[in-house]
Design a protein around this motif. Structure first.
Motif, mmCIF file in Angstrom:
data_model
loop_
_atom_site.group_PDB
_atom_site.id
_atom_site.type_symbol
_atom_site.label_atom_id
_atom_site.label_comp_id
_atom_site.label_asym_id
_atom_site.label_seq_id
_atom_site.Cartn_x
_atom_site.Cartn_y
_atom_site.Cartn_z
ATOM 1 N N VAL A 162 67.429 -89.925 18.290
ATOM 2 C CA VAL A 162 67.295 -90.346 19.691
ATOM 3 C C VAL A 162 65.839 -90.618 20.033
ATOM 4 C CG1 VAL A 162 67.605 -89.633 22.084
ATOM 5 C CG2 VAL A 162 69.408 -89.173 20.396
ATOM 6 N N ASP A 163 64.947 -89.730 19.633
ATOM 7 C CA ASP A 163 63.520 -89.930 19.920
ATOM 8 C C ASP A 163 63.006 -91.210 19.263
ATOM 9 O OD1 ASP A 163 63.484 -87.592 21.344
ATOM 10 O OD2 ASP A 163 62.475 -86.396 19.796
ATOM 11 N N SER A 164 63.451 -91.486 18.040
ATOM 12 C CA SER A 164 62.977 -92.681 17.325
ATOM 13 C C SER A 164 63.466 -93.955 17.998
ATOM 14 C CB SER A 164 63.461 -92.641 15.874
ATOM 15 O OG SER A 164 62.940 -91.521 15.175
ATOM 16 N N VAL A 165 64.716 -93.980 18.430
ATOM 17 C CA VAL A 165 65.268 -95.162 19.085
ATOM 18 C C VAL A 165 64.581 -95.398 20.431
ATOM 19 C CG1 VAL A 165 67.351 -96.157 20.114
ATOM 20 C CG2 VAL A 165 67.492 -95.023 17.899
ATOM 21 N N LEU A 166 64.386 -94.335 21.190
ATOM 22 C CA LEU A 166 63.727 -94.471 22.488
ATOM 23 C C LEU A 166 62.281 -94.921 22.326
ATOM 24 C CD1 LEU A 166 65.081 -91.320 24.375
ATOM 25 C CD2 LEU A 166 65.866 -93.684 24.558
ATOM 26 N N ALA A 167 61.593 -94.394 21.324
ATOM 27 C CA ALA A 167 60.203 -94.786 21.071
ATOM 28 C C ALA A 167 60.124 -96.252 20.658
ATOM 29 C CB ALA A 167 59.596 -93.898 19.984
ATOM 30 N N ALA A 168 61.107 -96.703 19.876
ATOM 31 C CA ALA A 168 61.141 -98.117 19.485
ATOM 32 C C ALA A 168 61.320 -99.009 20.707
ATOM 33 C CB ALA A 168 62.273 -98.352 18.485
ATOM 34 N N GLY A 169 62.171 -98.586 21.633
ATOM 35 C CA GLY A 169 62.374 -99.347 22.863
ATOM 36 C C GLY A 169 61.098 -99.473 23.668
ATOM 37 N N GLN A 170 60.353 -98.380 23.756
ATOM 38 C CA GLN A 170 59.077 -98.391 24.480
ATOM 39 C C GLN A 170 58.064 -99.289 23.779
ATOM 40 O OE1 GLN A 170 57.650 -94.347 25.074
ATOM 41 N NE2 GLN A 170 58.007 -94.558 27.267
ATOM 42 N N SER A 171 57.998 -99.158 22.448
ATOM 43 C CA SER A 171 57.013 -99.908 21.665
ATOM 44 C C SER A 171 57.274 -101.412 21.718
ATOM 45 C CB SER A 171 57.040 -99.423 20.213
ATOM 46 O OG SER A 171 56.262 -100.248 19.383
ATOM 47 N N GLU A 172 58.536 -101.800 21.630
ATOM 48 C CA GLU A 172 58.885 -103.213 21.534
ATOM 49 C C GLU A 172 59.314 -103.821 22.868
ATOM 50 O OE1 GLU A 172 58.447 -104.972 18.725
ATOM 51 O OE2 GLU A 172 57.574 -103.115 17.946
ATOM 52 N N GLY A 173 59.456 -102.981 23.888
ATOM 53 C CA GLY A 173 59.741 -103.498 25.220
ATOM 54 C C GLY A 173 61.169 -103.949 25.443
ATOM 55 N N PHE A 174 62.124 -103.309 24.796
ATOM 56 C CA PHE A 174 63.525 -103.658 25.061
ATOM 57 C C PHE A 174 64.224 -102.492 25.756
ATOM 58 C CE2 PHE A 174 63.511 -102.079 20.617
ATOM 59 C CZ PHE A 174 64.417 -101.041 20.704
ATOM 60 N N SER A 175 65.269 -102.811 26.502
ATOM 61 C CA SER A 175 66.042 -101.806 27.229
ATOM 62 C C SER A 175 67.377 -101.596 26.538
ATOM 63 C CB SER A 175 66.249 -102.241 28.676
ATOM 64 O OG SER A 175 66.878 -103.516 28.714
ATOM 65 N N PHE A 176 68.158 -100.655 27.052
ATOM 66 C CA PHE A 176 69.429 -100.293 26.431
ATOM 67 C C PHE A 176 70.597 -100.681 27.335
ATOM 68 C CE2 PHE A 176 66.128 -97.569 24.764
ATOM 69 C CZ PHE A 176 66.342 -97.656 23.396
ATOM 70 N N HIS A 177 71.742 -100.901 26.719
ATOM 71 C CA HIS A 177 72.926 -101.374 27.438
ATOM 72 C C HIS A 177 74.160 -100.626 26.942
ATOM 73 C CE1 HIS A 177 70.252 -104.760 28.395
ATOM 74 N NE2 HIS A 177 70.002 -104.807 27.097
ATOM 75 N N ASP A 178 75.180 -100.598 27.767
ATOM 76 C CA ASP A 178 76.462 -100.062 27.316
ATOM 77 C C ASP A 178 76.934 -100.826 26.078
ATOM 78 O OD1 ASP A 178 76.668 -98.167 29.346
ATOM 79 O OD2 ASP A 178 77.730 -99.525 30.701
ATOM 80 N N ARG A 179 77.466 -100.090 25.129
ATOM 81 C CA ARG A 179 78.018 -100.630 23.882
ATOM 82 C C ARG A 179 76.967 -101.130 22.900
ATOM 83 N NH1 ARG A 179 83.681 -103.050 23.186
ATOM 84 N NH2 ARG A 179 83.637 -101.381 21.633
ATOM 85 N N ASP A 180 75.689 -100.791 23.131
ATOM 86 C CA ASP A 180 74.739 -100.891 22.038
ATOM 87 C C ASP A 180 75.218 -99.950 20.942
ATOM 88 O OD1 ASP A 180 73.203 -102.612 23.518
ATOM 89 O OD2 ASP A 180 71.589 -101.177 23.924
#
Length: 396
Positions: free
Chosen positions: A28-46
Protein backbone atom coordinates in the motif's frame (compact mmCIF):
# COMPACT_ATOMS: atom_id res chain seq x y z
CA UNK A 1 -11.86 17.18 -22.65
CA UNK A 2 -12.60 13.68 -23.86
CA UNK A 3 -10.44 10.99 -22.27
CA UNK A 4 -8.05 9.50 -24.86
CA UNK A 5 -6.20 6.89 -22.80
CA UNK A 6 -7.59 3.44 -21.99
CA UNK A 7 -5.84 0.77 -19.92
CA UNK A 8 -2.57 1.72 -18.22
CA UNK A 9 -0.28 -0.81 -16.53
CA UNK A 10 2.44 0.56 -14.25
CA UNK A 11 5.26 -1.30 -12.57
CA UNK A 12 5.64 -0.07 -8.99
CA UNK A 13 9.03 -0.28 -7.31
CA UNK A 14 9.26 -1.61 -3.79
CA UNK A 15 11.94 -2.47 -1.24
CA UNK A 16 13.57 -5.91 -1.40
CA UNK A 17 11.17 -8.12 0.54
CA UNK A 18 12.48 -10.30 3.35
CA UNK A 19 10.86 -12.96 5.52
CA UNK A 20 8.66 -11.43 8.20
CA UNK A 21 8.14 -8.09 6.44
CA UNK A 22 4.68 -6.50 6.69
CA UNK A 23 3.94 -6.93 3.01
CA UNK A 24 0.42 -5.49 3.21
CA UNK A 25 1.80 -2.18 4.48
CA UNK A 26 4.71 -2.22 2.03
CA UNK A 27 2.41 -2.77 -0.96
CA UNK A 28 0.00 0.00 0.00
CA UNK A 29 2.77 2.45 0.89
CA UNK A 30 4.58 1.72 -2.39
CA UNK A 31 1.47 2.22 -4.53
CA UNK A 32 0.54 5.45 -2.76
CA UNK A 33 4.10 6.77 -3.05
CA UNK A 34 4.08 5.98 -6.78
CA UNK A 35 0.86 7.96 -7.16
CA UNK A 36 2.43 10.95 -5.43
CA UNK A 37 5.66 10.68 -7.42
CA UNK A 38 4.01 10.32 -10.82
CA UNK A 39 0.96 12.50 -10.17
CA UNK A 40 -1.83 10.02 -10.80
CA UNK A 41 -4.96 9.44 -8.71
CA UNK A 42 -6.89 6.28 -7.87
CA UNK A 43 -10.30 5.08 -9.02
CA UNK A 44 -12.79 2.37 -8.21
CA UNK A 45 -11.83 -0.93 -9.87
CA UNK A 46 -8.18 -0.08 -10.26
CA UNK A 47 -6.21 -3.31 -9.82
CA UNK A 48 -3.20 -3.81 -7.56
CA UNK A 49 -1.39 -7.01 -8.51
CA UNK A 50 1.42 -8.45 -6.38
CA UNK A 51 3.78 -11.13 -7.63
CA UNK A 52 3.56 -14.44 -5.77
CA UNK A 53 7.34 -14.44 -5.26
CA UNK A 54 7.32 -11.60 -2.72
CA UNK A 55 4.25 -12.97 -0.96
CA UNK A 56 5.97 -16.33 -0.44
CA UNK A 57 9.21 -14.61 0.57
CA UNK A 58 7.47 -12.49 3.20
CA UNK A 59 5.80 -15.65 4.51
CA UNK A 60 9.15 -17.46 4.66
CA UNK A 61 7.57 -20.28 2.65
CA UNK A 62 10.71 -22.26 1.83
CA UNK A 63 11.68 -25.92 1.89
CA UNK A 64 15.09 -27.65 1.91
CA UNK A 65 15.88 -30.64 -0.29
CA UNK A 66 16.20 -32.75 2.88
CA UNK A 67 12.61 -31.85 3.76
CA UNK A 68 11.48 -32.86 0.28
CA UNK A 69 13.47 -36.10 0.54
CA UNK A 70 11.88 -36.98 3.87
CA UNK A 71 8.37 -36.41 2.53
CA UNK A 72 9.05 -38.40 -0.66
CA UNK A 73 10.54 -41.29 1.28
CA UNK A 74 7.55 -41.54 3.60
CA UNK A 75 4.96 -41.23 0.85
CA UNK A 76 6.62 -43.32 -1.89
CA UNK A 77 8.56 -45.89 0.11
CA UNK A 78 12.17 -44.88 -0.52
CA UNK A 79 12.99 -47.62 -3.04
CA UNK A 80 12.49 -47.40 -6.84
CA UNK A 81 10.14 -44.61 -7.87
CA UNK A 82 8.96 -43.39 -11.26
CA UNK A 83 9.26 -39.64 -11.76
CA UNK A 84 7.27 -38.77 -14.85
CA UNK A 85 6.58 -35.78 -17.10
CA UNK A 86 8.68 -33.10 -15.36
CA UNK A 87 9.26 -29.81 -17.13
CA UNK A 88 12.78 -29.07 -18.38
CA UNK A 89 13.78 -26.24 -16.09
CA UNK A 90 16.75 -25.44 -13.87
CA UNK A 91 14.67 -22.88 -12.02
CA UNK A 92 11.45 -24.85 -11.64
CA UNK A 93 12.47 -28.47 -11.25
CA UNK A 94 16.17 -29.08 -10.68
CA UNK A 95 16.20 -28.47 -6.92
CA UNK A 96 12.95 -30.40 -6.49
CA UNK A 97 14.59 -33.30 -8.34
CA UNK A 98 17.54 -33.26 -5.94
CA UNK A 99 15.15 -33.67 -3.02
CA UNK A 100 13.10 -36.35 -4.77
CA UNK A 101 16.26 -38.34 -5.60
CA UNK A 102 17.48 -38.14 -2.00
CA UNK A 103 14.24 -39.82 -0.98
CA UNK A 104 14.72 -42.89 -3.21
CA UNK A 105 17.27 -45.60 -4.04
CA UNK A 106 16.52 -45.46 -7.76
CA UNK A 107 14.70 -42.95 -9.95
CA UNK A 108 13.21 -43.97 -13.27
CA UNK A 109 12.84 -40.60 -14.95
CA UNK A 110 10.30 -40.60 -17.78
CA UNK A 111 10.30 -37.53 -20.02
CA UNK A 112 7.64 -36.52 -22.50
CA UNK A 113 8.84 -35.76 -26.02
CA UNK A 114 9.41 -33.94 -28.31
CA UNK A 115 8.69 -31.26 -25.68
CA UNK A 116 7.68 -30.97 -22.07
CA UNK A 117 4.25 -29.79 -20.97
CA UNK A 118 5.06 -26.10 -21.24
CA UNK A 119 6.82 -26.30 -24.60
CA UNK A 120 10.53 -26.71 -23.77
CA UNK A 121 11.78 -28.84 -26.62
CA UNK A 122 13.89 -31.93 -26.08
CA UNK A 123 13.81 -32.86 -29.76
CA UNK A 124 12.84 -30.89 -32.85
CA UNK A 125 9.64 -32.23 -34.45
CA UNK A 126 11.29 -32.30 -37.86
CA UNK A 127 13.96 -34.62 -36.48
CA UNK A 128 11.26 -36.99 -35.26
CA UNK A 129 9.88 -37.15 -38.78
CA UNK A 130 13.33 -37.60 -40.25
CA UNK A 131 14.14 -40.50 -37.92
CA UNK A 132 10.72 -42.10 -38.23
CA UNK A 133 9.86 -41.78 -34.55
CA UNK A 134 6.19 -41.69 -33.49
CA UNK A 135 5.94 -39.80 -30.17
CA UNK A 136 2.44 -41.19 -29.52
CA UNK A 137 3.46 -44.84 -29.60
CA UNK A 138 7.25 -45.18 -29.41
CA UNK A 139 9.24 -45.56 -26.20
CA UNK A 140 12.89 -44.52 -26.27
CA UNK A 141 15.58 -45.60 -23.85
CA UNK A 142 18.39 -43.14 -23.17
CA UNK A 143 20.66 -45.29 -25.32
CA UNK A 144 18.22 -45.24 -28.24
CA UNK A 145 17.70 -41.48 -27.84
CA UNK A 146 21.46 -40.89 -28.06
CA UNK A 147 21.75 -43.19 -31.04
CA UNK A 148 19.05 -41.28 -32.91
CA UNK A 149 19.63 -37.69 -31.85
CA UNK A 150 23.01 -37.43 -30.12
CA UNK A 151 23.56 -34.64 -27.62
CA UNK A 152 20.79 -32.05 -28.01
CA UNK A 153 21.08 -28.68 -26.28
CA UNK A 154 18.08 -26.55 -25.34
CA UNK A 155 18.03 -23.57 -27.75
CA UNK A 156 17.60 -20.97 -24.98
CA UNK A 157 19.57 -22.41 -22.05
CA UNK A 158 22.22 -24.46 -23.86
CA UNK A 159 21.54 -27.36 -21.47
CA UNK A 160 21.37 -31.06 -22.33
CA UNK A 161 18.54 -31.82 -19.94
CA UNK A 162 18.89 -35.60 -20.05
CA UNK A 163 22.51 -35.28 -19.01
CA UNK A 164 21.74 -32.53 -16.51
CA UNK A 165 18.92 -34.40 -14.75
CA UNK A 166 20.88 -37.68 -14.75
CA UNK A 167 23.81 -36.04 -12.99
CA UNK A 168 21.56 -34.37 -10.42
CA UNK A 169 19.99 -37.70 -9.52
CA UNK A 170 23.32 -39.50 -9.22
CA UNK A 171 24.86 -36.68 -7.19
CA UNK A 172 21.89 -36.96 -4.83
CA UNK A 173 22.74 -40.60 -4.15
CA UNK A 174 20.22 -42.48 -6.29
CA UNK A 175 20.54 -44.71 -9.33
CA UNK A 176 18.94 -43.35 -12.46
CA UNK A 177 17.32 -44.77 -15.58
CA UNK A 178 15.85 -42.48 -18.21
CA UNK A 179 13.15 -43.28 -20.74
CA UNK A 180 11.10 -41.15 -23.11
CA UNK A 181 7.38 -41.83 -23.51
CA UNK A 182 4.12 -39.93 -23.70
CA UNK A 183 2.05 -42.81 -22.32
CA UNK A 184 1.79 -42.63 -18.51
CA UNK A 185 1.35 -46.40 -18.30
CA UNK A 186 4.86 -47.00 -19.70
CA UNK A 187 6.31 -46.27 -16.26
CA UNK A 188 4.51 -49.31 -14.82
CA UNK A 189 6.95 -51.56 -16.68
CA UNK A 190 9.60 -50.24 -14.31
CA UNK A 191 7.85 -49.47 -11.00
CA UNK A 192 4.34 -49.17 -9.55
CA UNK A 193 5.21 -46.21 -7.31
CA UNK A 194 4.91 -43.04 -9.34
CA UNK A 195 5.36 -39.32 -8.78
CA UNK A 196 3.58 -37.34 -11.51
CA UNK A 197 5.39 -34.06 -12.11
CA UNK A 198 3.16 -32.59 -14.80
CA UNK A 199 1.28 -29.43 -13.92
CA UNK A 200 -1.95 -28.88 -15.83
CA UNK A 201 -2.46 -32.50 -16.92
CA UNK A 202 -1.66 -34.05 -13.55
CA UNK A 203 -5.18 -35.16 -12.64
CA UNK A 204 -5.59 -37.06 -15.91
CA UNK A 205 -2.17 -38.67 -15.50
CA UNK A 206 -2.97 -39.76 -11.96
CA UNK A 207 -6.33 -41.18 -13.03
CA UNK A 208 -4.79 -43.23 -15.85
CA UNK A 209 -2.11 -44.70 -13.59
CA UNK A 210 -4.50 -45.55 -10.78
CA UNK A 211 -6.81 -47.30 -13.21
CA UNK A 212 -3.83 -49.19 -14.66
CA UNK A 213 -2.97 -50.62 -11.24
CA UNK A 214 -0.20 -48.46 -9.81
CA UNK A 215 0.13 -49.01 -6.07
CA UNK A 216 1.11 -45.42 -5.22
CA UNK A 217 0.33 -42.42 -7.44
CA UNK A 218 1.17 -38.93 -6.23
CA UNK A 219 1.77 -35.56 -7.86
CA UNK A 220 4.04 -32.68 -6.99
CA UNK A 221 0.91 -31.20 -5.45
CA UNK A 222 0.98 -34.06 -2.89
CA UNK A 223 4.55 -33.38 -1.72
CA UNK A 224 5.22 -30.69 0.94
CA UNK A 225 1.53 -30.16 1.67
CA UNK A 226 2.39 -30.03 5.38
CA UNK A 227 5.43 -28.77 7.23
CA UNK A 228 8.35 -31.21 7.43
CA UNK A 229 10.81 -30.50 10.24
CA UNK A 230 9.56 -26.91 10.47
CA UNK A 231 9.72 -26.23 6.73
CA UNK A 232 7.34 -24.18 4.67
CA UNK A 233 4.53 -25.91 2.81
CA UNK A 234 1.54 -25.34 0.58
CA UNK A 235 -1.63 -27.26 1.50
CA UNK A 236 -3.17 -26.87 -1.97
CA UNK A 237 -0.26 -27.12 -4.39
CA UNK A 238 2.65 -28.70 -2.54
CA UNK A 239 5.76 -28.37 -4.72
CA UNK A 240 3.79 -27.08 -7.72
CA UNK A 241 4.67 -23.48 -8.45
CA UNK A 242 7.94 -23.66 -6.54
CA UNK A 243 11.11 -21.90 -7.70
CA UNK A 244 14.78 -22.38 -6.99
CA UNK A 245 15.91 -20.21 -4.08
CA UNK A 246 19.39 -21.66 -3.49
CA UNK A 247 21.10 -24.84 -4.67
CA UNK A 248 19.40 -26.69 -1.80
CA UNK A 249 16.18 -24.77 -1.13
CA UNK A 250 13.01 -23.91 -3.02
CA UNK A 251 10.56 -21.07 -2.53
CA UNK A 252 7.11 -22.61 -2.48
CA UNK A 253 3.96 -21.13 -3.98
CA UNK A 254 2.47 -18.77 -1.35
CA UNK A 255 -0.33 -19.89 0.93
CA UNK A 256 -3.16 -17.98 2.70
CA UNK A 257 -3.29 -15.47 -0.15
CA UNK A 258 -7.02 -14.79 0.35
CA UNK A 259 -6.21 -13.10 3.64
CA UNK A 260 -3.45 -11.05 2.03
CA UNK A 261 -5.53 -9.66 -0.85
CA UNK A 262 -8.41 -8.81 1.49
CA UNK A 263 -6.09 -6.90 3.83
CA UNK A 264 -4.48 -4.94 0.98
CA UNK A 265 -7.90 -4.05 -0.43
CA UNK A 266 -9.12 -2.90 2.98
CA UNK A 267 -6.07 -0.70 3.59
CA UNK A 268 -6.27 0.80 0.08
CA UNK A 269 -9.92 1.63 0.76
CA UNK A 270 -8.95 3.28 4.02
CA UNK A 271 -6.19 5.34 2.41
CA UNK A 272 -7.88 6.29 -0.89
CA UNK A 273 -11.62 5.88 -0.32
CA UNK A 274 -11.71 3.75 -3.50
CA UNK A 275 -12.71 0.13 -4.00
CA UNK A 276 -9.46 -1.26 -5.37
CA UNK A 277 -9.26 -4.83 -6.67
CA UNK A 278 -6.26 -6.86 -5.52
CA UNK A 279 -4.71 -10.06 -6.82
CA UNK A 280 -1.62 -12.21 -6.35
CA UNK A 281 -0.17 -13.30 -9.71
CA UNK A 282 2.44 -15.77 -10.86
CA UNK A 283 3.19 -16.81 -14.41
CA UNK A 284 1.14 -15.29 -17.17
CA UNK A 285 -0.82 -17.56 -19.50
CA UNK A 286 0.75 -16.90 -22.89
CA UNK A 287 2.94 -18.70 -25.40
CA UNK A 288 6.16 -17.53 -27.02
CA UNK A 289 5.80 -17.84 -30.80
CA UNK A 290 9.54 -18.36 -31.42
CA UNK A 291 10.62 -20.69 -28.62
CA UNK A 292 7.14 -22.26 -28.45
CA UNK A 293 7.30 -22.12 -24.65
CA UNK A 294 4.02 -21.71 -22.79
CA UNK A 295 4.87 -19.47 -19.86
CA UNK A 296 2.45 -20.96 -17.34
CA UNK A 297 4.60 -23.23 -15.15
CA UNK A 298 2.60 -22.27 -12.06
CA UNK A 299 -0.52 -24.31 -11.27
CA UNK A 300 -2.67 -21.19 -11.69
CA UNK A 301 -2.06 -17.62 -12.82
CA UNK A 302 -3.60 -16.22 -9.64
CA UNK A 303 -3.87 -18.10 -6.34
CA UNK A 304 -6.08 -15.40 -4.82
CA UNK A 305 -7.98 -12.28 -5.82
CA UNK A 306 -10.78 -10.02 -4.61
CA UNK A 307 -14.35 -10.91 -5.72
CA UNK A 308 -14.53 -8.16 -8.34
CA UNK A 309 -12.02 -10.06 -10.48
CA UNK A 310 -14.19 -13.15 -10.78
CA UNK A 311 -15.59 -13.99 -14.20
CA UNK A 312 -14.77 -13.33 -17.85
CA UNK A 313 -15.04 -10.22 -20.06
CA UNK A 314 -18.40 -9.48 -21.66
CA UNK A 315 -17.34 -7.39 -24.61
CA UNK A 316 -18.41 -6.65 -28.18
CA UNK A 317 -16.02 -6.43 -31.13
CA UNK A 318 -15.92 -2.81 -32.32
CA UNK A 319 -14.71 -3.66 -35.81
CA UNK A 320 -17.57 -6.16 -36.20
CA UNK A 321 -20.10 -3.47 -35.35
CA UNK A 322 -18.41 -0.97 -37.67
CA UNK A 323 -18.26 -3.40 -40.60
CA UNK A 324 -21.68 -4.98 -40.13
CA UNK A 325 -24.32 -3.36 -37.93
CA UNK A 326 -23.29 0.22 -38.72
CA UNK A 327 -21.48 -0.10 -42.05
CA UNK A 328 -23.40 2.87 -43.48
CA UNK A 329 -22.33 5.28 -40.71
CA UNK A 330 -19.15 7.28 -40.13
CA UNK A 331 -17.77 10.01 -37.90
CA UNK A 332 -19.80 11.12 -34.89
CA UNK A 333 -22.85 9.15 -35.99
CA UNK A 334 -20.83 5.90 -36.01
CA UNK A 335 -19.28 6.71 -32.65
CA UNK A 336 -22.66 7.40 -31.06
CA UNK A 337 -24.27 4.29 -32.56
CA UNK A 338 -21.47 2.03 -31.26
CA UNK A 339 -21.50 3.74 -27.87
CA UNK A 340 -25.24 3.25 -27.58
CA UNK A 341 -24.89 -0.42 -28.55
CA UNK A 342 -22.28 -0.95 -25.84
CA UNK A 343 -24.38 0.79 -23.21
CA UNK A 344 -27.31 -1.50 -24.02
CA UNK A 345 -25.48 -4.76 -24.75
CA UNK A 346 -26.78 -8.02 -23.27
CA UNK A 347 -25.48 -9.09 -19.88
CA UNK A 348 -24.21 -12.32 -21.42
CA UNK A 349 -22.93 -12.20 -25.01
CA UNK A 350 -21.78 -15.80 -25.13
CA UNK A 351 -22.48 -17.33 -28.54
CA UNK A 352 -23.34 -14.05 -30.25
CA UNK A 353 -21.41 -13.09 -33.39
CA UNK A 354 -20.85 -9.59 -32.09
CA UNK A 355 -18.56 -10.97 -29.36
CA UNK A 356 -16.42 -13.20 -31.61
CA UNK A 357 -12.68 -12.76 -31.10
CA UNK A 358 -13.02 -10.97 -27.75
CA UNK A 359 -10.86 -13.43 -25.76
CA UNK A 360 -13.40 -14.98 -23.36
CA UNK A 361 -10.73 -15.98 -20.83
CA UNK A 362 -10.91 -15.53 -17.07
CA UNK A 363 -10.24 -11.98 -15.95
CA UNK A 364 -7.54 -13.16 -13.55
CA UNK A 365 -5.71 -14.96 -16.37
CA UNK A 366 -5.84 -11.89 -18.60
CA UNK A 367 -4.92 -9.36 -15.92
CA UNK A 368 -2.32 -11.67 -14.39
CA UNK A 369 -0.68 -12.07 -17.80
CA UNK A 370 -0.62 -8.30 -18.24
CA UNK A 371 0.94 -7.94 -14.78
CA UNK A 372 3.55 -10.62 -15.49
CA UNK A 373 4.55 -9.00 -18.78
CA UNK A 374 4.79 -5.61 -17.06
CA UNK A 375 6.92 -6.78 -14.16
CA UNK A 376 9.10 -9.16 -16.17
CA UNK A 377 11.24 -11.82 -14.52
CA UNK A 378 14.54 -9.99 -14.28
CA UNK A 379 15.88 -6.85 -12.65
CA UNK A 380 13.07 -4.32 -13.16
CA UNK A 381 12.41 -4.24 -9.40
CA UNK A 382 8.65 -3.82 -9.79
CA UNK A 383 6.94 -6.70 -7.94
CA UNK A 384 3.76 -4.63 -7.65
CA UNK A 385 1.69 -3.67 -10.68
CA UNK A 386 -1.03 -1.01 -10.75
CA UNK A 387 -3.50 -1.44 -13.60
CA UNK A 388 -5.98 1.34 -14.28
CA UNK A 389 -8.80 1.62 -16.80
CA UNK A 390 -8.99 -2.11 -17.46
CA UNK A 391 -12.74 -2.22 -16.91
CA UNK A 392 -13.48 0.88 -18.96
CA UNK A 393 -14.92 0.66 -22.46
CA UNK A 394 -15.47 2.91 -25.46
CA UNK A 395 -18.29 4.78 -23.72
CA UNK A 396 -16.24 5.92 -20.71
Amino acid sequence: MERLVGTVSRGVRAPIIREGDNLVQIVVDSVLAAGQSEGFSFHDRDVVAVTEAVVARAQGNYAHINDIAADVKVKLGGETIGVIFPILSRNRFSVCLKGIARGAKKVVLMLSFPADEVGNHLIDEDLLDEKGVNPWSDVLTEEKYRELFGRVLHPFTGVDYIEFYSELIRESGAEVEIILSNNPKTILDYTDKVLCCDIHTRNRTKRILKKAGASVVLGLDDIMTESVNGSGFNPNYGLLGSNKATEETVKLFPKDCDVFVSEVAALMKEKTGKNIEVMVYGDGAFKDPVGKIWELADPVVSPAYTPGLEGTPNEVKLKYLADNNFASLSGDALKEAISDYIRNKDADLKGQMVSQGTTPRRLTDLIGSLADLTSGSGDKGTPIILIQGYFDNYTK
